[in-house]
Write an enzyme that holds these catalytic residues in place. Structure first.
Site, PDB file in Angstrom:
ATOM      1  N   CYS A  27      -4.884  11.746  32.476  1.00 42.10           N
ATOM      2  CA  CYS A  27      -3.611  11.216  31.989  1.00 42.10           C
ATOM      3  C   CYS A  27      -2.449  12.163  32.219  1.00 42.10           C
ATOM      4  CB  CYS A  27      -3.704  10.847  30.504  1.00 42.10           C
ATOM      5  SG  CYS A  27      -4.270  12.174  29.423  1.00 42.10           S
ATOM      6  N   HIS A  83      -4.247  12.838  24.622  1.00 40.11           N
ATOM      7  CA  HIS A  83      -3.687  11.791  25.470  1.00 40.11           C
ATOM      8  C   HIS A  83      -2.260  12.188  25.822  1.00 40.11           C
ATOM      9  CE1 HIS A  83      -3.479   8.028  27.462  1.00 40.11           C
ATOM     10  NE2 HIS A  83      -2.566   7.500  26.661  1.00 40.11           N
ATOM     11  N   ASP A 100       2.830   4.178  29.128  1.00 37.21           N
ATOM     12  CA  ASP A 100       1.441   4.598  28.926  1.00 37.21           C
ATOM     13  C   ASP A 100       0.563   3.795  29.879  1.00 37.21           C
ATOM     14  OD1 ASP A 100      -1.095   5.287  28.131  1.00 37.21           O
ATOM     15  OD2 ASP A 100      -0.828   4.776  26.012  1.00 37.21           O
TER      16      ASP A 100
END
Length: 219
Positions: A27, A83, A100
């Site tokens: 991520c 994250h 996201d």
């Protein structure tokens, strides 16, 4: 410090999620490349001054988020070790958005909606799941961040998840890896001038969950 409003409103843009690079379990690299793409497309300030990279974690590296594509549950709940998302600040009307790539929510999602549905602050969490947010100004992040992906190797040196097709990210000063500095979030830090703090340090500022949504309207 004034941050410009978005060049183009995300709601009015015809963005195809598949046109953005996304590699599962990477991520931080996904967001790095997303910031560059938003700038290239003219959907962000040419220097990325309206973009903020947000690392979500805690000292136990256990943080719950909902509406995540990786989940096998109906509510999309995943317990991540950390994250990374991107928040775009709109200084004109304070309608900020979250980008996201791992979320099943709209792309992008209004910050207020993302906070309610993905973070769910009203949900009573076990103390070990309390989330902290490291907010880094994108222009600083794009200069300073580096990852050689060592965190994705097992003790024998094998990859635990397929790597992105692009080369590892190297910082402008030649640093090959500093991801651990970004995801090590032990406690929140208080700053009287959050704008100055974001400008000064490559690691930005750490804020609590209670302050997260309102933070981008204050700086």
């Amino acid at each position: 410090m004034e941050f410009p409003s978005m060049i183009t409103s995300p709601e009015n843009s015809s963005l195809d999620l598949s046109s953005f690079d996304h590699t599962p379990c990477y991520c931080e690299e996904n967001v790095y490349r997303l910031c560059k793409k938003l700038i290239k497309l003219g959907l962000a300030d040419e220097a990325g001054k309206d973009l903020f990279v947000v690392f979500i974690s805690n000292k136990d590296k256990q943080i719950p988020l909902w509406h995540q594509k990786a989940s096998k549950r109906g509510d999309g709940l995943v317990l991540w070790d950390y994250h990374v998302i991107c928040v775009q600040r709109n200084g004109k009307d304070n309608t900020h958005h979250v980008w996201d790539l791992d979320s099943s929510l709209p792309f992008p999602t209004p910050l207020a909606q993302y906070a309610v549905e993905a973070i769910q602050p009203s949900f009573q969490l076990y103390s070990g799941y309390q989330r902290l947010f490291r907010v880094v100004h994108a222009p600083v992040f794009l200069r300073c961040f580096a990852s050689d992906r060592r965190h994705m190797k097992d003790p024998t040196g094998k990859w635990v998840s397929p790597t992105p097709s692009h080369e590892p990210i190297v910082a402008e000063d030649g640093t090959a890896h500093n991801l651990d500095e970004y995801i090590c979030i032990l406690s929140s830090s208080e700053f009287k001038d959050n704008s100055a703090a974001i400008q000064r340090g490559k690691l930005g500022v750490v804020i609590t969950e209670e302050k997260f949504e309102g933070f981008f309207s204050l700086i």
